[in-house]
Design a protein around this motif. Structure first.
Motif, mmCIF file in Angstrom:
data_model
loop_
_atom_site.group_PDB
_atom_site.id
_atom_site.type_symbol
_atom_site.label_atom_id
_atom_site.label_comp_id
_atom_site.label_asym_id
_atom_site.label_seq_id
_atom_site.Cartn_x
_atom_site.Cartn_y
_atom_site.Cartn_z
ATOM 1 N N MET A 170 -31.410 -44.967 -59.505
ATOM 2 C CA MET A 170 -32.781 -44.583 -59.737
ATOM 3 C C MET A 170 -33.297 -43.729 -58.578
ATOM 4 S SD MET A 170 -36.178 -46.954 -60.227
ATOM 5 C CE MET A 170 -35.796 -47.925 -58.805
ATOM 6 N N LEU A 171 -33.030 -44.167 -57.362
ATOM 7 C CA LEU A 171 -33.504 -43.422 -56.194
ATOM 8 C C LEU A 171 -32.858 -42.030 -56.131
ATOM 9 C CD1 LEU A 171 -35.309 -43.492 -53.745
ATOM 10 C CD2 LEU A 171 -33.432 -44.504 -52.447
ATOM 11 N N ARG A 172 -31.578 -41.952 -56.487
ATOM 12 C CA ARG A 172 -30.898 -40.652 -56.505
ATOM 13 C C ARG A 172 -31.587 -39.695 -57.479
ATOM 14 N NH1 ARG A 172 -26.044 -38.499 -59.567
ATOM 15 N NH2 ARG A 172 -26.686 -40.170 -60.950
ATOM 16 N N PRO B 163 -40.092 -32.515 -60.819
ATOM 17 C CA PRO B 163 -40.062 -31.616 -59.658
ATOM 18 C C PRO B 163 -39.332 -32.234 -58.461
ATOM 19 C CG PRO B 163 -42.247 -32.552 -59.947
ATOM 20 C CD PRO B 163 -41.421 -33.014 -61.112
ATOM 21 N N GLU B 164 -38.778 -31.382 -57.632
ATOM 22 C CA GLU B 164 -38.155 -31.815 -56.372
ATOM 23 C C GLU B 164 -39.245 -32.253 -55.399
ATOM 24 O OE1 GLU B 164 -34.892 -31.712 -55.327
ATOM 25 O OE2 GLU B 164 -33.973 -30.712 -57.040
ATOM 26 N N GLY B 165 -38.889 -33.106 -54.447
ATOM 27 C CA GLY B 165 -39.785 -33.453 -53.359
ATOM 28 C C GLY B 165 -40.909 -34.409 -53.718
ATOM 29 N N LEU B 166 -40.707 -35.243 -54.745
ATOM 30 C CA LEU B 166 -41.781 -36.151 -55.153
ATOM 31 C C LEU B 166 -42.164 -37.168 -54.077
ATOM 32 C CD1 LEU B 166 -40.931 -36.959 -58.878
ATOM 33 C CD2 LEU B 166 -42.881 -35.703 -57.995
ATOM 34 N N LEU B 167 -41.201 -37.526 -53.240
ATOM 35 C CA LEU B 167 -41.482 -38.553 -52.240
ATOM 36 C C LEU B 167 -42.028 -37.989 -50.927
ATOM 37 C CD1 LEU B 167 -38.421 -40.906 -52.795
ATOM 38 C CD2 LEU B 167 -40.680 -40.986 -53.858
ATOM 39 N N GLU B 168 -41.984 -36.678 -50.796
ATOM 40 C CA GLU B 168 -42.499 -36.073 -49.570
ATOM 41 C C GLU B 168 -43.997 -36.338 -49.470
ATOM 42 O OE1 GLU B 168 -41.465 -31.938 -49.537
ATOM 43 O OE2 GLU B 168 -39.341 -32.396 -49.827
ATOM 44 N N GLY B 169 -44.411 -36.739 -48.310
ATOM 45 C CA GLY B 169 -45.833 -37.009 -48.112
ATOM 46 C C GLY B 169 -46.236 -38.444 -48.407
ATOM 47 N N LEU B 170 -45.323 -39.242 -48.983
ATOM 48 C CA LEU B 170 -45.639 -40.657 -49.233
ATOM 49 C C LEU B 170 -45.238 -41.491 -48.034
ATOM 50 C CD1 LEU B 170 -44.453 -41.268 -52.917
ATOM 51 C CD2 LEU B 170 -46.782 -40.953 -52.095
ATOM 52 N N ILE C 188 -43.386 -45.730 -51.023
ATOM 53 C CA ILE C 188 -42.099 -45.481 -51.674
ATOM 54 C C ILE C 188 -41.475 -46.808 -52.102
ATOM 55 C CG2 ILE C 188 -39.755 -44.610 -51.328
ATOM 56 C CD1 ILE C 188 -41.018 -42.510 -49.413
ATOM 57 N N ARG C 189 -41.545 -47.815 -51.236
ATOM 58 C CA ARG C 189 -41.027 -49.150 -51.586
ATOM 59 C C ARG C 189 -41.753 -49.710 -52.794
ATOM 60 N NH1 ARG C 189 -40.812 -50.237 -46.037
ATOM 61 N NH2 ARG C 189 -42.832 -51.227 -46.158
ATOM 62 N N ASP C 190 -43.087 -49.578 -52.801
ATOM 63 C CA ASP C 190 -43.883 -50.083 -53.931
ATOM 64 C C ASP C 190 -43.536 -49.352 -55.225
ATOM 65 O OD1 ASP C 190 -45.135 -51.819 -52.185
ATOM 66 O OD2 ASP C 190 -46.971 -50.621 -52.022
ATOM 67 N N LEU C 191 -43.350 -48.050 -55.129
ATOM 68 C CA LEU C 191 -42.988 -47.261 -56.304
ATOM 69 C C LEU C 191 -41.638 -47.702 -56.858
ATOM 70 C CD1 LEU C 191 -43.362 -44.893 -58.274
ATOM 71 C CD2 LEU C 191 -42.333 -43.420 -56.542
ATOM 72 N N CYS C 192 -40.650 -47.851 -55.985
ATOM 73 C CA CYS C 192 -39.316 -48.283 -56.426
ATOM 74 C C CYS C 192 -39.364 -49.691 -57.014
ATOM 75 C CB CYS C 192 -38.329 -48.222 -55.278
ATOM 76 S SG CYS C 192 -37.921 -46.523 -54.788
ATOM 77 N N ALA C 193 -40.120 -50.580 -56.416
ATOM 78 C CA ALA C 193 -40.242 -51.940 -56.956
ATOM 79 C C ALA C 193 -40.863 -51.913 -58.341
ATOM 80 C CB ALA C 193 -41.070 -52.802 -56.002
ATOM 81 N N TYR C 194 -41.880 -51.088 -58.520
ATOM 82 C CA TYR C 194 -42.528 -50.967 -59.826
ATOM 83 C C TYR C 194 -41.564 -50.390 -60.863
ATOM 84 C CZ TYR C 194 -45.331 -49.097 -63.589
ATOM 85 O OH TYR C 194 -45.815 -48.793 -64.833
#
Length: 93
Positions: free
Chosen positions: A1-3, A70-77, A82-88
Motif C-alpha cells: 500500500m505504501l509503495r 498524483p506523485e508526491g502525495l505525502l510531501e508536506g505531511l 502519514i501514520r494516521d493515514l496508513c492506519a486508516y
C-alpha cells in the motif's frame, strides 16, 4: 500500500490509468476512460462533467503509463499524519 502511495506509476490497476485523446485540432484530453465505441470516447475527470469526444475528431487515443494518483502525495505531511493515514487505509478492506 505504501509503495502505491509513494510511487503511484510503478504498478497500476487497469481502472486507474489515464487515457489520453489527441484530437485532429491538436488538443490533448486526459481522464479515466468511461466508455468507447465506434462513434465516441467518453472521459471522466474529477469535479467535471463527462467529456464525449466524437471519433471523427480523434487523431490518436490510448492509455498512458501514468496513474490518476498524483506523485508526491505525502510531501508536506507530518510523520504522525502519514501514520494516521496508513492506519486508516488499512481499515478499508
Amino acid at each position: 500500500m505504501l509503495r502505491n502511495i509513494l510511487t503511484p506509476n510503478a504498478a497500476m490497476e487497469a481502472g486507474y490509468r489515464r487515457f489520453r485523446v489527441e484530437t485532429r485540432a491538436g488538443d490533448l484530453l486526459e481522464g479515466l476512460l468511461v466508455s468507447q465505441d465506434e462513434s465516441a470516447i467518453v472521459l471522466r475527470q474529477p469535479n467535471a462533467d463527462d467529456q464525449r469526444i466524437l471519433r471523427d475528431n480523434v487523431k490518436r487515443a490510448g492509455f498512458t503509463r501514468i496513474s490518476m494518483m498524483p506523485e508526491g502525495l505525502l510531501e508536506g505531511l507530518k510523520q504522525e499524519d502519514i501514520r494516521d493515514l496508513c492506519a486508516y487505509l488499512k481499515t478499508l478492506k
